[in-house]
Design a protein around this motif. Structure first.
Motif, PDB file in Angstrom:
ATOM      1  N   GLN A   1       0.807  -1.212   0.000  1.00 56.83           N
ATOM      2  CA  GLN A   1       0.000   0.000   0.000  1.00 56.83           C
ATOM      3  C   GLN A   1       0.850   1.278   0.000  1.00 56.83           C
ATOM      4  O   GLN A   1       0.315   2.377   0.066  1.00 56.83           O
ATOM      5  CB  GLN A   1      -0.924   0.011   1.223  1.00 56.83           C
ATOM      6  CG  GLN A   1      -1.937  -1.119   1.236  1.00 56.83           C
ATOM      7  CD  GLN A   1      -2.829  -1.094   0.001  1.00 56.83           C
ATOM      8  OE1 GLN A   1      -3.411  -0.062  -0.326  1.00 56.83           O
ATOM      9  NE2 GLN A   1      -2.942  -2.225  -0.679  1.00 56.83           N
ATOM     10  N   ILE A   2       2.166   1.114  -0.060  1.00 59.20           N
ATOM     11  CA  ILE A   2       3.067   2.275  -0.050  1.00 59.20           C
ATOM     12  C   ILE A   2       3.639   2.465  -1.450  1.00 59.20           C
ATOM     13  O   ILE A   2       4.201   1.543  -2.038  1.00 59.20           O
ATOM     14  CB  ILE A   2       4.199   2.092   0.977  1.00 59.20           C
ATOM     15  CG1 ILE A   2       3.611   2.067   2.395  1.00 59.20           C
ATOM     16  CG2 ILE A   2       5.233   3.213   0.851  1.00 59.20           C
ATOM     17  CD1 ILE A   2       4.637   1.800   3.484  1.00 59.20           C
ATOM     18  N   ASP A   3       3.497   3.671  -1.963  1.00 63.28           N
ATOM     19  CA  ASP A   3       4.042   4.000  -3.285  1.00 63.28           C
ATOM     20  C   ASP A   3       5.499   4.421  -3.181  1.00 63.28           C
ATOM     21  O   ASP A   3       6.357   3.936  -3.921  1.00 63.28           O
ATOM     22  CB  ASP A   3       3.221   5.134  -3.902  1.00 63.28           C
ATOM     23  CG  ASP A   3       3.780   5.588  -5.251  1.00 63.28           C
ATOM     24  OD1 ASP A   3       3.450   4.946  -6.269  1.00 63.28           O
ATOM     25  OD2 ASP A   3       4.548   6.573  -5.283  1.00 63.28           O
ATOM     26  N   THR A   4       5.780   5.347  -2.242  1.00 65.04           N
ATOM     27  CA  THR A   4       7.113   5.942  -2.125  1.00 65.04           C
ATOM     28  C   THR A   4       7.526   5.974  -0.658  1.00 65.04           C
ATOM     29  O   THR A   4       6.755   6.418   0.193  1.00 65.04           O
ATOM     30  CB  THR A   4       7.113   7.380  -2.680  1.00 65.04           C
ATOM     31  OG1 THR A   4       6.671   7.360  -4.043  1.00 65.04           O
ATOM     32  CG2 THR A   4       8.496   8.002  -2.604  1.00 65.04           C
ATOM     33  N   LEU A   5       8.725   5.517  -0.391  1.00 64.57           N
ATOM     34  CA  LEU A   5       9.276   5.564   0.964  1.00 64.57           C
ATOM     35  C   LEU A   5      10.484   6.481   0.962  1.00 64.57           C
ATOM     36  O   LEU A   5      11.391   6.323   0.141  1.00 64.57           O
ATOM     37  CB  LEU A   5       9.686   4.164   1.433  1.00 64.57           C
ATOM     38  CG  LEU A   5      10.413   4.080   2.779  1.00 64.57           C
ATOM     39  CD1 LEU A   5       9.521   4.575   3.920  1.00 64.57           C
ATOM     40  CD2 LEU A   5      10.881   2.647   3.052  1.00 64.57           C
ATOM     41  N   LEU A   6      10.500   7.450   1.889  1.00 61.12           N
ATOM     42  CA  LEU A   6      11.617   8.384   2.024  1.00 61.12           C
ATOM     43  C   LEU A   6      12.348   8.128   3.336  1.00 61.12           C
ATOM     44  O   LEU A   6      11.716   7.957   4.386  1.00 61.12           O
ATOM     45  CB  LEU A   6      11.113   9.824   1.983  1.00 61.12           C
ATOM     46  CG  LEU A   6      10.445  10.271   0.682  1.00 61.12           C
ATOM     47  CD1 LEU A   6       9.935  11.706   0.815  1.00 61.12           C
ATOM     48  CD2 LEU A   6      11.407  10.151  -0.493  1.00 61.12           C
ATOM     49  N   ILE A   7      13.672   8.134   3.272  1.00 59.97           N
ATOM     50  CA  ILE A   7      14.517   7.912   4.447  1.00 59.97           C
ATOM     51  C   ILE A   7      15.247   9.220   4.749  1.00 59.97           C
ATOM     52  O   ILE A   7      16.161   9.607   4.012  1.00 59.97           O
ATOM     53  CB  ILE A   7      15.543   6.788   4.201  1.00 59.97           C
ATOM     54  CG1 ILE A   7      14.863   5.542   3.638  1.00 59.97           C
ATOM     55  CG2 ILE A   7      16.302   6.488   5.489  1.00 59.97           C
ATOM     56  CD1 ILE A   7      13.798   4.954   4.558  1.00 59.97           C
ATOM     57  N   PRO A   8      14.878   9.937   5.792  1.00 65.12           N
ATOM     58  CA  PRO A   8      15.522  11.220   6.106  1.00 65.12           C
ATOM     59  C   PRO A   8      16.830  11.029   6.857  1.00 65.12           C
ATOM     60  O   PRO A   8      17.139   9.937   7.340  1.00 65.12           O
ATOM     61  CB  PRO A   8      14.471  11.912   6.978  1.00 65.12           C
ATOM     62  CG  PRO A   8      13.808  10.767   7.699  1.00 65.12           C
ATOM     63  CD  PRO A   8      13.802   9.614   6.731  1.00 65.12           C
ATOM     64  N   GLY A   9      17.580  12.122   6.970  1.00 61.36           N
ATOM     65  CA  GLY A   9      18.827  12.097   7.716  1.00 61.36           C
ATOM     66  C   GLY A   9      18.678  12.789   9.058  1.00 61.36           C
ATOM     67  O   GLY A   9      17.580  13.135   9.493  1.00 61.36           O
ATOM     68  N   GLY A  10      19.798  13.000   9.708  1.00 58.35           N
ATOM     69  CA  GLY A  10      19.782  13.657  11.002  1.00 58.35           C
ATOM     70  C   GLY A  10      20.852  13.106  11.918  1.00 58.35           C
ATOM     71  O   GLY A  10      21.567  12.154  11.575  1.00 58.35           O
ATOM     72  N   ALA A  11      20.934  13.688  13.112  1.00 62.14           N
ATOM     73  CA  ALA A  11      21.984  13.293  14.047  1.00 62.14           C
ATOM     74  C   ALA A  11      21.874  11.833  14.471  1.00 62.14           C
ATOM     75  O   ALA A  11      22.863  11.232  14.894  1.00 62.14           O
ATOM     76  CB  ALA A  11      21.924  14.200  15.286  1.00 62.14           C
ATOM     77  N   GLY A  12      20.689  11.259  14.348  1.00 57.82           N
ATOM     78  CA  GLY A  12      20.502   9.864  14.755  1.00 57.82           C
ATOM     79  C   GLY A  12      20.762   8.860  13.665  1.00 57.82           C
ATOM     80  O   GLY A  12      20.506   7.659  13.851  1.00 57.82           O
ATOM     81  N   ASP A  13      21.294   9.292  12.522  1.00 58.25           N
ATOM     82  CA  ASP A  13      21.420   8.364  11.395  1.00 58.25           C
ATOM     83  C   ASP A  13      22.419   7.241  11.662  1.00 58.25           C
ATOM     84  O   ASP A  13      22.246   6.122  11.182  1.00 58.25           O
ATOM     85  CB  ASP A  13      21.765   9.106  10.098  1.00 58.25           C
ATOM     86  CG  ASP A  13      23.089   9.876  10.159  1.00 58.25           C
ATOM     87  OD1 ASP A  13      23.902   9.612  11.060  1.00 58.25           O
ATOM     88  OD2 ASP A  13      23.299  10.750   9.305  1.00 58.25           O
ATOM     89  N   GLN A  14      23.470   7.510  12.456  1.00 60.83           N
ATOM     90  CA  GLN A  14      24.478   6.469  12.673  1.00 60.83           C
ATOM     91  C   GLN A  14      23.901   5.265  13.407  1.00 60.83           C
ATOM     92  O   GLN A  14      24.226   4.118  13.089  1.00 60.83           O
ATOM     93  CB  GLN A  14      25.668   7.045  13.443  1.00 60.83           C
ATOM     94  CG  GLN A  14      26.452   8.067  12.632  1.00 60.83           C
ATOM     95  CD  GLN A  14      27.794   8.395  13.251  1.00 60.83           C
ATOM     96  OE1 GLN A  14      28.506   7.524  13.726  1.00 60.83           O
ATOM     97  NE2 GLN A  14      28.149   9.666  13.235  1.00 60.83           N
ATOM     98  N   LEU A  15      23.028   5.512  14.385  1.00 58.82           N
ATOM     99  CA  LEU A  15      22.392   4.389  15.083  1.00 58.82           C
ATOM    100  C   LEU A  15      21.508   3.591  14.140  1.00 58.82           C
ATOM    101  O   LEU A  15      21.434   2.362  14.227  1.00 58.82           O
ATOM    102  CB  LEU A  15      21.580   4.896  16.276  1.00 58.82           C
ATOM    103  CG  LEU A  15      22.394   5.383  17.482  1.00 58.82           C
ATOM    104  CD1 LEU A  15      21.467   5.892  18.577  1.00 58.82           C
ATOM    105  CD2 LEU A  15      23.287   4.263  18.019  1.00 58.82           C
ATOM    106  N   GLN A  16      20.839   4.277  13.216  1.00 55.62           N
ATOM    107  CA  GLN A  16      19.996   3.571  12.253  1.00 55.62           C
ATOM    108  C   GLN A  16      20.847   2.733  11.297  1.00 55.62           C
ATOM    109  O   GLN A  16      20.444   1.634  10.899  1.00 55.62           O
ATOM    110  CB  GLN A  16      19.142   4.572  11.461  1.00 55.62           C
ATOM    111  CG  GLN A  16      18.302   5.502  12.314  1.00 55.62           C
ATOM    112  CD  GLN A  16      17.496   4.780  13.373  1.00 55.62           C
ATOM    113  OE1 GLN A  16      16.734   3.864  13.072  1.00 55.62           O
ATOM    114  NE2 GLN A  16      17.666   5.188  14.626  1.00 55.62           N
TER     115      GLN A  16
END
Length: 331
Positions: A76-91
């Motif tokens: 049911q999802i057309d587009t998925l966006l992955i944002p950045g930020g200070a927490g990106d390293q843990l992700q």
């Protein structure tokens, strides 16, 4: 999948708030513009987090998860966006998230990142063999950690809807507000140029911003202590920008043969003397234009470009804008 395209965005602790809200506002504004024209809305917006509830962004603002990503129906999802930020390293170090992204990728029509979110996609192995960009401050980090990725340092996004190589399926965008440029490109691909232009006008934006992110990045000289064999020369160059800085002149100043000097520049700086001098002259010209205290002709003379036309060519080559446009934007 129904007529509404679901645009989902990952959120996580210390995510950059604008990486999330900027692109999503573009899609929300597209819905507003559709309604204004008597058309049905085109997008449904969805925030996905590891856990249900509120998640604090790096700005301290809290965003509310609509669903957990583990429970999301990817069909049911057309587009998925992955944002950045200070927490990106843990992700980047979360094996469950990375495995979910790998499983999600073939089920999605479009998968993209904003800012340093590209590092999360790269950590999942999804950017290998693809062209990618990220925030200018993270370009080298992406390049070093993921040599299989073709990293582009000076573009706003890599989305190309007519590119058969896959840039319509997996794509990235540069720092922060470039996610808005990306979202406008997605709206244009979905709803046409006229609708995207109407959304850009509503948001008081360029439909296509002139130039790339190099306009905003810092082209800084390396610390002399890191390059001891060239330290004295690199401290001398910025003080003599209006002088003859040919390879022969630099070699004479450094008491080396021109060939030896060229080899040392490539070994220690990754570029030849001519390219390095041009970068330093360009950086000096940028600072002078920031201060808005000198004409373009004076800036060209003081920084060693000589004629304003030489300065204009260097700006177009490296920043994709004219010195005049740069001064109007940043002074």
């Amino acid at each position: 999948m129904d007529a509404l395209k679901t645009i989902a965005c990952l959120i996580y602790p210390d995510v950059m708030s604008l990486d999330v809200t900027g692109p999503l506002q573009v899609f929300a504004s597209a819905n507003d513009e559709c309604r204004r024209q008597g058309l049905p809305a085109s997008y449904r917006l969805l925030l996905l987090g590891q856990h249900a509830g509120a998640i604090a962004t790096s700005a301290g603002l809290q965003l509310m998860t609509d669903q957990t990503w583990g429970e999301a129906d990817l069909t049911q999802i057309d587009t998925l966006l992955i944002p950045g930020g200070a927490g990106d390293q843990l992700q980047c170090q979360d094996p469950h998230l990375l495995a979910w992204l790998r499983a999600a990728e073939p089920q999605l029509r479009r998968l993209g990142s904003v800012c340093s979110g590209a590092l999360i996609l790269a950590a999942a192995g999804l950017l290998d063999g693809h062209r990618a960009t990220t925030h200018w401050a993270d370009v080298e980090r992406l390049r070093r950690a993921h040599p299989q990725v073709e990293v582009l340092g000076d573009c706003l996004h890599t989305y190309a809807p007519k590119d058969p190589s896959g840039a319509a399926h997996i794509f990235t965008s540069a720092g922060v507000t470039a996610g808005i440029d990306l979202a406008l490109a997605l709206v244009e691909a979905d709803l046409g140029r006229a609708m995207a232009l109407a959304v850009a006008r509503r948001l008081v934006m360029f439909l296509r911003r002139p130039g790339g992110q190099a306009q905003f990045s810092a082209l800084l000289a390396p610390e002399p202590s890191r390059i001891p064999r060239l330290a004295a020369l690199l401290e001398w160059i910025p003080v003599h920008l209006a002088d003859d800085l040919s390879v022969e002149a630099l070699a004479a100043q450094a008491c080396m043969a021109p060939r030896t000097l060229s080899r040392l520049f490539v070994e220690e700086l990754g570029m030849g003397p001519g390219r390095y001098v041009e970068r330093i002259r360009l950086e000096a010209a940028r600072h002078l234009l920031h201060d808005a205290k000198a004409s373009i002709a004076t800036v060209a003379r003081l920084t060693g470009f000589g004629h304003p036309e030489n300065l204009r060519r260097a700006f177009h080559k490296h920043l994709s804008v004219s010195p005049q446009a740069y001064a109007e934007r940043f002074a």
